[in-house]
Design a protein around this motif. Structure first.
Motif, PDB file in Angstrom:
ATOM      1  N   GLN A 267      38.439 -10.957  23.876  1.00  0.00           N
ATOM      2  CA  GLN A 267      37.739 -11.469  25.053  1.00  0.00           C
ATOM      3  C   GLN A 267      36.515 -12.314  24.707  1.00  0.00           C
ATOM      4  O   GLN A 267      36.248 -13.326  25.346  1.00  0.00           O
ATOM      5  N   ASP A 268      35.759 -11.941  23.648  1.00  0.00           N
ATOM      6  CA  ASP A 268      34.551 -12.697  23.322  1.00  0.00           C
ATOM      7  C   ASP A 268      34.850 -14.065  22.708  1.00  0.00           C
ATOM      8  O   ASP A 268      33.931 -14.870  22.518  1.00  0.00           O
ATOM      9  N   HIS A 269      36.131 -14.353  22.419  1.00  0.00           N
ATOM     10  CA  HIS A 269      36.540 -15.668  21.925  1.00  0.00           C
ATOM     11  C   HIS A 269      37.327 -16.455  22.980  1.00  0.00           C
ATOM     12  O   HIS A 269      37.953 -17.458  22.650  1.00  0.00           O
ATOM     13  N   GLN A 270      37.293 -15.958  24.222  1.00  0.00           N
ATOM     14  CA  GLN A 270      37.988 -16.635  25.314  1.00  0.00           C
ATOM     15  C   GLN A 270      36.968 -17.284  26.255  1.00  0.00           C
ATOM     16  O   GLN A 270      35.828 -16.828  26.387  1.00  0.00           O
ATOM     17  N   GLU A 271      37.395 -18.358  26.908  1.00  0.00           N
ATOM     18  CA  GLU A 271      36.517 -19.046  27.868  1.00  0.00           C
ATOM     19  C   GLU A 271      36.605 -18.428  29.258  1.00  0.00           C
ATOM     20  O   GLU A 271      35.758 -18.690  30.114  1.00  0.00           O
ATOM     21  N   ASP A 278      48.151  -2.241  30.694  1.00  0.00           N
ATOM     22  CA  ASP A 278      48.903  -1.555  29.639  1.00  0.00           C
ATOM     23  C   ASP A 278      49.059  -2.428  28.385  1.00  0.00           C
ATOM     24  O   ASP A 278      50.134  -2.484  27.766  1.00  0.00           O
ATOM     25  N   GLY A 279      48.008  -3.129  28.033  1.00  0.00           N
ATOM     26  CA  GLY A 279      48.017  -3.950  26.824  1.00  0.00           C
ATOM     27  C   GLY A 279      48.636  -5.331  26.995  1.00  0.00           C
ATOM     28  O   GLY A 279      48.688  -6.116  26.046  1.00  0.00           O
ATOM     29  N   ASP A 280      49.117  -5.661  28.199  1.00  0.00           N
ATOM     30  CA  ASP A 280      49.695  -6.976  28.473  1.00  0.00           C
ATOM     31  C   ASP A 280      48.822  -7.740  29.459  1.00  0.00           C
ATOM     32  O   ASP A 280      48.103  -7.142  30.281  1.00  0.00           O
ATOM     33  N   ILE A 281      48.896  -9.064  29.391  1.00  0.00           N
ATOM     34  CA  ILE A 281      48.131  -9.913  30.305  1.00  0.00           C
ATOM     35  C   ILE A 281      48.665  -9.738  31.721  1.00  0.00           C
ATOM     36  O   ILE A 281      49.878  -9.749  31.958  1.00  0.00           O
ATOM     37  N   ASP A 282      47.761  -9.550  32.694  1.00  0.00           N
ATOM     38  CA  ASP A 282      48.158  -9.439  34.091  1.00  0.00           C
ATOM     39  C   ASP A 282      48.154 -10.840  34.693  1.00  0.00           C
ATOM     40  O   ASP A 282      47.123 -11.346  35.142  1.00  0.00           O
ATOM     41  N   TYR A 283      49.308 -11.493  34.681  1.00  0.00           N
ATOM     42  CA  TYR A 283      49.393 -12.881  35.151  1.00  0.00           C
ATOM     43  C   TYR A 283      49.208 -13.012  36.654  1.00  0.00           C
ATOM     44  O   TYR A 283      48.978 -14.108  37.165  1.00  0.00           O
ATOM     45  N   ASN A 284      49.321 -11.916  37.405  1.00  0.00           N
ATOM     46  CA  ASN A 284      49.088 -11.969  38.840  1.00  0.00           C
ATOM     47  C   ASN A 284      47.599 -12.004  39.174  1.00  0.00           C
ATOM     48  O   ASN A 284      47.227 -12.272  40.313  1.00  0.00           O
ATOM     49  N   ARG A 285      46.756 -11.737  38.155  1.00  0.00           N
ATOM     50  CA  ARG A 285      45.314 -11.751  38.415  1.00  0.00           C
ATOM     51  C   ARG A 285      44.554 -12.787  37.593  1.00  0.00           C
ATOM     52  O   ARG A 285      43.457 -13.188  37.969  1.00  0.00           O
ATOM     53  N   ILE A 286      45.129 -13.249  36.497  1.00  0.00           N
ATOM     54  CA  ILE A 286      44.413 -14.211  35.664  1.00  0.00           C
ATOM     55  C   ILE A 286      44.314 -15.557  36.393  1.00  0.00           C
ATOM     56  O   ILE A 286      45.251 -15.984  37.062  1.00  0.00           O
ATOM     57  N   GLU A 287      43.186 -16.213  36.264  1.00  0.00           N
ATOM     58  CA  GLU A 287      42.934 -17.433  37.033  1.00  0.00           C
ATOM     59  C   GLU A 287      43.406 -18.707  36.331  1.00  0.00           C
ATOM     60  O   GLU A 287      43.668 -19.710  36.996  1.00  0.00           O
ATOM     61  N   ASN A 288      43.516 -18.675  35.010  1.00  0.00           N
ATOM     62  CA  ASN A 288      43.951 -19.890  34.296  1.00  0.00           C
ATOM     63  C   ASN A 288      44.563 -19.497  32.955  1.00  0.00           C
ATOM     64  O   ASN A 288      43.921 -19.554  31.915  1.00  0.00           O
ATOM     65  N   ALA A 289      45.852 -19.157  32.999  1.00  0.00           N
ATOM     66  CA  ALA A 289      46.520 -18.699  31.780  1.00  0.00           C
ATOM     67  C   ALA A 289      46.648 -19.811  30.745  1.00  0.00           C
ATOM     68  O   ALA A 289      46.838 -19.538  29.553  1.00  0.00           O
ATOM     69  N   ALA A 290      46.530 -21.074  31.176  1.00  0.00           N
ATOM     70  CA  ALA A 290      46.623 -22.188  30.232  1.00  0.00           C
ATOM     71  C   ALA A 290      45.408 -22.269  29.320  1.00  0.00           C
ATOM     72  O   ALA A 290      45.443 -22.958  28.300  1.00  0.00           O
ATOM     73  N   ALA A 291      44.320 -21.548  29.675  1.00  0.00           N
ATOM     74  CA  ALA A 291      43.078 -21.634  28.902  1.00  0.00           C
ATOM     75  C   ALA A 291      42.980 -20.580  27.807  1.00  0.00           C
ATOM     76  O   ALA A 291      41.989 -20.544  27.077  1.00  0.00           O
ATOM     77  N   LEU A 292      44.000 -19.739  27.656  1.00  0.00           N
ATOM     78  CA  LEU A 292      43.917 -18.674  26.654  1.00  0.00           C
ATOM     79  C   LEU A 292      44.063 -19.242  25.248  1.00  0.00           C
ATOM     80  O   LEU A 292      44.888 -20.115  24.988  1.00  0.00           O
ATOM     81  N   SER A 293      43.258 -18.700  24.321  1.00  0.00           N
ATOM     82  CA  SER A 293      43.301 -19.175  22.937  1.00  0.00           C
ATOM     83  C   SER A 293      43.852 -18.091  22.014  1.00  0.00           C
ATOM     84  O   SER A 293      43.778 -16.892  22.319  1.00  0.00           O
TER      85      SER A 293
END
Length: 397
Positions: A267-271, A278-293
């Motif tokens: 998280q501290d390296h993400q914008e 459960d250890g997986d990204i919650d795509y129903n709540r994330i606002e911009n999945a294209a910005a993940l590094s």
């Protein structure tokens, strides 16, 4: 007056007798011998001339006949020559006409075959569109029957700018723009179209849900699309299937400067914030999945595989588009041989803060392309001094 009566000339007009005109009588005595037999001599001369002419007639006739025969031969030869040329021309024309008729027959057959193929293809396309429409209707009905509270941020089908159908998430930053009828990164789409090569290969590193991948599939013969997030990769494949783009090879992995394991950066390296379930990204709540590094994984970490583009040994690469949230220069380093060989147009993104996590600087980009004799310019500036899209083209082209 007849010559035999020349004695009459000795008489005067006054009927004076010769006895009384001795002068005339004397004159007649002198000249009379010359006139005696003159008629016979003249007739003989005429007969001689006539005989000579008659004797010449066969010779003249033979000469005339000879000239006539020669003239006839020459005329006949000329006619034969002209007739022969005309026959040859007529034969050549007849052969050409026959050849054209044969070609016309072949072309007519080819056109008929092509027409049948086009009708067959059109019929097949109509059938597939019809089936797809039915499937979409069923999908929309199914979505409408889902509980609203569970589907409020889920996937829906929206219409893209080029009539594509796109699966997007309602809560996603890019999804909202597309649902609102806006085009995402039109400057990138324009650059892709300008670099179009119907026989070329395109690379989409960081394909996300396939917005630019779909454009590439229209402009190039083959596209290799790389997306490391499994949840996003599945949507990418869905969009390609939804639009029947069969010339795209998808890779659920990343590109880097070498083959290596990579993980989602902490998280501290993400914008942006990254909600997890459960250890997986919650795509129903994330606002911009294209910005993940992503970053290099530690041993034992959950990871995705990354490779260098050069390892694929692709030929005729005409376009490379890179949007990998900070690792763009690393991807370029792993594609150096491919770029040097194929001289493609390169689109990349500079993100100052994320690039620093991969040891990259803007000067490093310019040095890389200078070594390959490329010219680099800004395509679009998102945030001055912090984030921009660039385009690089070989100077020799």
């Amino acid at each position: 007056m007849e010559l035999g009566n020349l004695s009459e000339f000795g008489r005067s007009r006054s009927s004076t007798r010769w006895a009384t005109n001795p002068v005339r009588r004397f004159v007649w005595w002198l000249i009379a011998p010359y006139f005696r037999g003159a008629e016979g001599r003249i007739a003989a001369r005429i007969d001689a001339v006539d005989s000579g002419i008659r004797n010449k007639i066969p010779e003249i006739s033979a000469e005339i006949e000879k000239v006539a025969v020669e003239a006839e031969k020459r005329a006949s030869a000329k006619v034969d020559s002209l007739t022969g040329g005309l026959r040859k021309d007529a034969f050549a024309i007849a052969n050409r006409i026959a050849g054209l008729e044969e070609e016309a027959g072949v072309l007519s057959g080819n056109l008929s075959t092509l027409d049948r193929k086009i009708k067959s293809i059109a019929h097949g396309v109509e059938e597939r569109i019809s089936k797809l429409e039915i499937s979409l209707q069923k999908y929309e009905q199914l979505g409408a029957n889902l509980p609203q509270e569970k589907n409020s941020n889920g996937l829906i089908i929206a219409k893209g700018q080029a009539a594509e159908r796109l699966l997007v998430r309602q809560n996603d930053h890019i999804g909202k723009r597309i649902i609102a009828g806006e085009e995402w990164e039109p400057h990138v789409r324009k650059a892709i179209e300008e670099a179009a090569r119907p026989d070329g290969v395109a690379i989409d590193a960081g394909a996300y849900i396939g917005i630019h991948t779909l454009t590439m599939s229209r402009c190039f013969s083959t596209v290799h699309a790389f997306e490391p997030q499994l949840g996003i990769f599945q949507v990418l494949c869905g969009n390609l299937a939804l639009n029947e783009r069969l010339n795209v090879v998808t890779h659920n992995g990343a590109l880097y400067d070498r083959s290596i394991a990579m993980r989602l950066a902490p998280q501290d390296h993400q914008e942006i914030g990254v909600p997890m379930v459960d250890g997986d990204i919650d795509y129903n709540r994330i606002e911009n999945a294209a910005a993940l590094s992503f970053e290099i994984a530690a041993p034992g970490d959950p990871h995705v595989d990354a490779i260098a583009l050069d390892d694929l040994a692709l030929e005729n690469v005409s376009l490379i588009k890179i949007d990998t949230q900070g690792s763009d220069l690393r991807v370029l380093a792993g594609a150096e041989r491919t770029i040097a060989k194929s001289k493609p147009v390169v689109l990349f993104e500079w993100e100052r803060d994320l690039a620093a996590l991969h040891g990259a600087t803007l000067e490093g980009f310019f040095a890389f392309f200078e070594k390959l004799d490329y010219a680099v310019e800004v395509l679009h500036e998102t945030s001055p001094g912090r984030q921009a899209d660039y385009i690089a083209k070989p100077r020799s082209s």
